[in-house]
Motif scaffolding. Structure first.
Motif, PDB file in Angstrom:
ATOM      1  N   ASN A 129       0.832  -1.216   0.000  1.00  0.00           N
ATOM      2  CA  ASN A 129       0.000   0.000   0.000  1.00  0.00           C
ATOM      3  C   ASN A 129       0.866   1.266   0.000  1.00  0.00           C
ATOM      4  N   LEU A 130       1.728   1.373  -0.979  1.00  0.00           N
ATOM      5  CA  LEU A 130       2.711   2.456  -1.047  1.00  0.00           C
ATOM      6  C   LEU A 130       2.125   3.703  -1.717  1.00  0.00           C
ATOM      7  N   ASP A 131       2.204   4.831  -1.011  1.00  0.00           N
ATOM      8  CA  ASP A 131       1.839   6.143  -1.557  1.00  0.00           C
ATOM      9  C   ASP A 131       3.098   7.007  -1.573  1.00  0.00           C
ATOM     10  N   LEU A 132       3.420   7.539  -2.742  1.00  0.00           N
ATOM     11  CA  LEU A 132       4.652   8.320  -2.863  1.00  0.00           C
ATOM     12  C   LEU A 132       4.547   9.265  -4.055  1.00  0.00           C
ATOM     13  N   THR A 133       5.031  10.492  -3.871  1.00  0.00           N
ATOM     14  CA  THR A 133       5.090  11.460  -4.962  1.00  0.00           C
ATOM     15  C   THR A 133       6.500  12.028  -5.044  1.00  0.00           C
ATOM     16  N   VAL A 134       7.067  11.993  -6.253  1.00  0.00           N
ATOM     17  CA  VAL A 134       8.384  12.586  -6.515  1.00  0.00           C
ATOM     18  C   VAL A 134       8.184  13.690  -7.551  1.00  0.00           C
ATOM     19  N   TYR A 135       8.748  14.869  -7.267  1.00  0.00           N
ATOM     20  CA  TYR A 135       8.485  16.040  -8.102  1.00  0.00           C
ATOM     21  C   TYR A 135       9.607  16.309  -9.107  1.00  0.00           C
ATOM     22  N   LYS A 136       9.268  17.061 -10.126  1.00  0.00           N
ATOM     23  CA  LYS A 136      10.192  17.381 -11.216  1.00  0.00           C
ATOM     24  C   LYS A 136      11.456  18.045 -10.672  1.00  0.00           C
ATOM     25  N   GLY A 137      12.612  17.555 -11.124  1.00  0.00           N
ATOM     26  CA  GLY A 137      13.897  18.113 -10.741  1.00  0.00           C
ATOM     27  C   GLY A 137      14.399  17.675  -9.383  1.00  0.00           C
ATOM     28  N   GLU A 138      13.643  16.825  -8.706  1.00  0.00           N
ATOM     29  CA  GLU A 138      14.008  16.391  -7.363  1.00  0.00           C
ATOM     30  C   GLU A 138      14.906  15.163  -7.409  1.00  0.00           C
ATOM     31  N   ILE A 139      15.843  15.079  -6.471  1.00  0.00           N
ATOM     32  CA  ILE A 139      16.605  13.849  -6.269  1.00  0.00           C
ATOM     33  C   ILE A 139      16.024  13.187  -5.020  1.00  0.00           C
ATOM     34  N   PHE A 140      15.350  12.077  -5.231  1.00  0.00           N
ATOM     35  CA  PHE A 140      14.652  11.403  -4.137  1.00  0.00           C
ATOM     36  C   PHE A 140      15.370  10.100  -3.802  1.00  0.00           C
ATOM     37  N   GLY A 141      15.680   9.911  -2.525  1.00  0.00           N
ATOM     38  CA  GLY A 141      16.357   8.703  -2.088  1.00  0.00           C
ATOM     39  C   GLY A 141      15.391   7.709  -1.487  1.00  0.00           C
ATOM     40  N   LEU A 142      15.291   6.541  -2.086  1.00  0.00           N
ATOM     41  CA  LEU A 142      14.473   5.452  -1.540  1.00  0.00           C
ATOM     42  C   LEU A 142      15.412   4.604  -0.692  1.00  0.00           C
ATOM     43  N   LEU A 143      15.290   4.755   0.606  1.00  0.00           N
ATOM     44  CA  LEU A 143      16.275   4.233   1.544  1.00  0.00           C
ATOM     45  C   LEU A 143      15.721   3.045   2.310  1.00  0.00           C
ATOM     46  N   GLY A 144      16.464   1.948   2.326  1.00  0.00           N
ATOM     47  CA  GLY A 144      16.022   0.791   3.091  1.00  0.00           C
ATOM     48  C   GLY A 144      16.974  -0.373   2.923  1.00  0.00           C
ATOM     49  N   PRO A 145      16.855  -1.376   3.800  1.00  0.00           N
ATOM     50  CA  PRO A 145      17.746  -2.533   3.735  1.00  0.00           C
ATOM     51  C   PRO A 145      17.449  -3.400   2.521  1.00  0.00           C
ATOM     52  N   ASN A 146      18.374  -4.291   2.203  1.00  0.00           N
ATOM     53  CA  ASN A 146      18.133  -5.258   1.137  1.00  0.00           C
ATOM     54  C   ASN A 146      16.903  -6.086   1.481  1.00  0.00           C
ATOM     55  N   GLY A 147      16.037  -6.286   0.494  1.00  0.00           N
ATOM     56  CA  GLY A 147      14.817  -7.052   0.724  1.00  0.00           C
ATOM     57  C   GLY A 147      13.656  -6.220   1.216  1.00  0.00           C
ATOM     58  N   ALA A 148      13.825  -4.885   1.238  1.00  0.00           N
ATOM     59  CA  ALA A 148      12.755  -4.018   1.745  1.00  0.00           C
ATOM     60  C   ALA A 148      11.620  -3.837   0.739  1.00  0.00           C
ATOM     61  N   GLY A 149      11.882  -4.122  -0.542  1.00  0.00           N
ATOM     62  CA  GLY A 149      10.870  -3.935  -1.572  1.00  0.00           C
ATOM     63  C   GLY A 149      11.188  -2.804  -2.535  1.00  0.00           C
ATOM     64  N   LYS A 150      12.391  -2.241  -2.431  1.00  0.00           N
ATOM     65  CA  LYS A 150      12.759  -1.114  -3.287  1.00  0.00           C
ATOM     66  C   LYS A 150      12.797  -1.519  -4.757  1.00  0.00           C
ATOM     67  N   SER A 151      13.481  -2.612  -5.064  1.00  0.00           N
ATOM     68  CA  SER A 151      13.613  -3.031  -6.464  1.00  0.00           C
ATOM     69  C   SER A 151      12.268  -3.453  -7.050  1.00  0.00           C
ATOM     70  N   THR A 152      11.419  -4.095  -6.245  1.00  0.00           N
ATOM     71  CA  THR A 152      10.082  -4.473  -6.716  1.00  0.00           C
ATOM     72  C   THR A 152       9.278  -3.235  -7.071  1.00  0.00           C
ATOM     73  N   THR A 153       9.396  -2.200  -6.249  1.00  0.00           N
ATOM     74  CA  THR A 153       8.713  -0.934  -6.533  1.00  0.00           C
ATOM     75  C   THR A 153       9.190  -0.354  -7.859  1.00  0.00           C
ATOM     76  N   ILE A 154      10.490  -0.370  -8.079  1.00  0.00           N
ATOM     77  CA  ILE A 154      11.054   0.154  -9.325  1.00  0.00           C
ATOM     78  C   ILE A 154      10.545  -0.626 -10.524  1.00  0.00           C
TER      79      ILE A 154
END
Length: 335
Positions: free
Chosen positions: A23-48
């Motif tokens: 149930n991920l809600d996230l907004t990244v804005y134009k020109g922003e550098i946003f860091g998706l921070l978390g341990p291995n296996g947190a779900g970052k790559s699946t989100t990508i």
């Protein structure tokens, strides 16, 4: 007014009983550098992968540059440059040959593909190595070539998944500086996925702390710090030369803004609601203390991460397990 480039709403991915993204809600804005921070296996790559349209969400919506990544993955892929954590090249080809080949695959006309490839290699600092075979490249050089790879189609968004793995500290610093420079110069939106806290802090405008498939906190570092350390946002450490008398703590706590005083030998750690360093120094001098050093603490991602889970450990058992592993591995490396 900020323009949203990446919008994730209720994004969820399940593999049988496992909720990789919850149930991920996230907004990244134009020109922003946003860091998706978390341990291995947190779900970052699946989100990508869901943002790229490479895997279908169980529920929810991923919108990139106005396109639904599930229903319209091709336009999304045209807008995004993606660099995975382990990028490969044809070792028997030069950097220029590899990049020209990638450019052709991305539909760049033959009349301009070589010139654009040369421009990209110059942009990432590899113009002097463009005629060398990539088999001879170091990990850092390959990451720079990977960045040229994602930039050659002139994307609006670049997604970097653990881009600094295997690079020496000097190379990491240069690579992160390059990302920041490119983002500022070209107005690129950057999503950087990493488990390295200090690297994320160096380059990102905003961060999201992601554990157990859930986004547990989001914002710029100052905002996260002010939310988490609202009770004592001001912390100053004062080193003294002489012995600290027992009555000094009471005298310090008499200052309205001061809430806590910790004495460790000849080091005083004083926390409170507002900055009052001049008052503290003045009082200590009046009490005959010989001050040798004053340092006001600024909260970084490591303190934010640690404090966040101190207050949230009981909310989610999977988050507790992941965060503990993450903190132990991270702080062990920093010692």
């Amino acid at each position: 007014m900020k323009t949203p480039i990446i919008e994730l709403k209720g994004l969820t991915k399940c593999y049988r009983s496992l909720r990789a993204v919850d149930n991920l809600d996230l907004t990244v804005y134009k020109g922003e550098i946003f860091g998706l921070l978390g341990p291995n296996g947190a779900g970052k790559s699946t989100t990508i992968l869901m943002m790229l349209g490479l895997t279908e969400p169980s529920s929810g919506l991923a919108t990139v540059c106005g396109f639904d990544a599930t229903r319209n993955p091709i336009p999304v892929k045209r807008k995004i440059g993606y660099m995975p954590d382990n990028i490969g090249f044809y070792n028997n080809m030069t950097a220029l040959e590899n990049l020209v080949y990638i450019g052709r695959l991305n539909g760049i006309p033959e009349s301009e593909v070589k010139e654009r490839a040369r421009d990209m290699l110059d942009e990432v600092g590899l113009s002097g190595a463009m005629h060398k075979r990539t088999a001879t490249f170091s990990r850092g050089m390959k990451q720079r070539l990977g960045l040229a790879d994602v930039l050659i189609k002139q994307p609006e968004v670049i997604i970097l998944d653990e881009p600094t793995l295997g690079i020496d500290p000097s190379g990491v610093k240069d690579f992160l500086a390059l990302i920041k420079q490119l983002s500022r110069q070209q107005g690129l939106t950057v999503l950087l996925s990493s488990h390295h806290l200090h690297q994320v802090q160096q380059v990102c405008d905003s961060v999201g702390i992601f554990v157990g498939g859930k986004l547990l906190a989001e914002g710029n570092i100052d905002t996260l710090a002010s939310n988490l350390f609202a009770s004592d946002p001001f912390v100053v450490e004062i080193a003294v030369k002489n012995e600290v008398p027992p009555t000094l703590e009471t005298d310090l706590l008499a200052i309205d803004a001061i809430k806590k005083v910790t004495v460790n030998g000849q080091l005083l750690q004083i926390s409170g609601s507002t900055g009052s360093t001049p008052d503290l120094v003045r009082l200590l001098v009046q009490k005959g203390m010989d001050i040798t050093g004053v340092q006001q603490r600024s909260y970084g991602l490591d303190e934010i991460y640690e404090r966040y889970f101190e207050t949230n450990l009981n909310e989610n058992s999977s988050s507790e397990k992941s965060s503990g592993l993450f903190q132990r591995s991270f702080f062990k490396k920093r010692k």
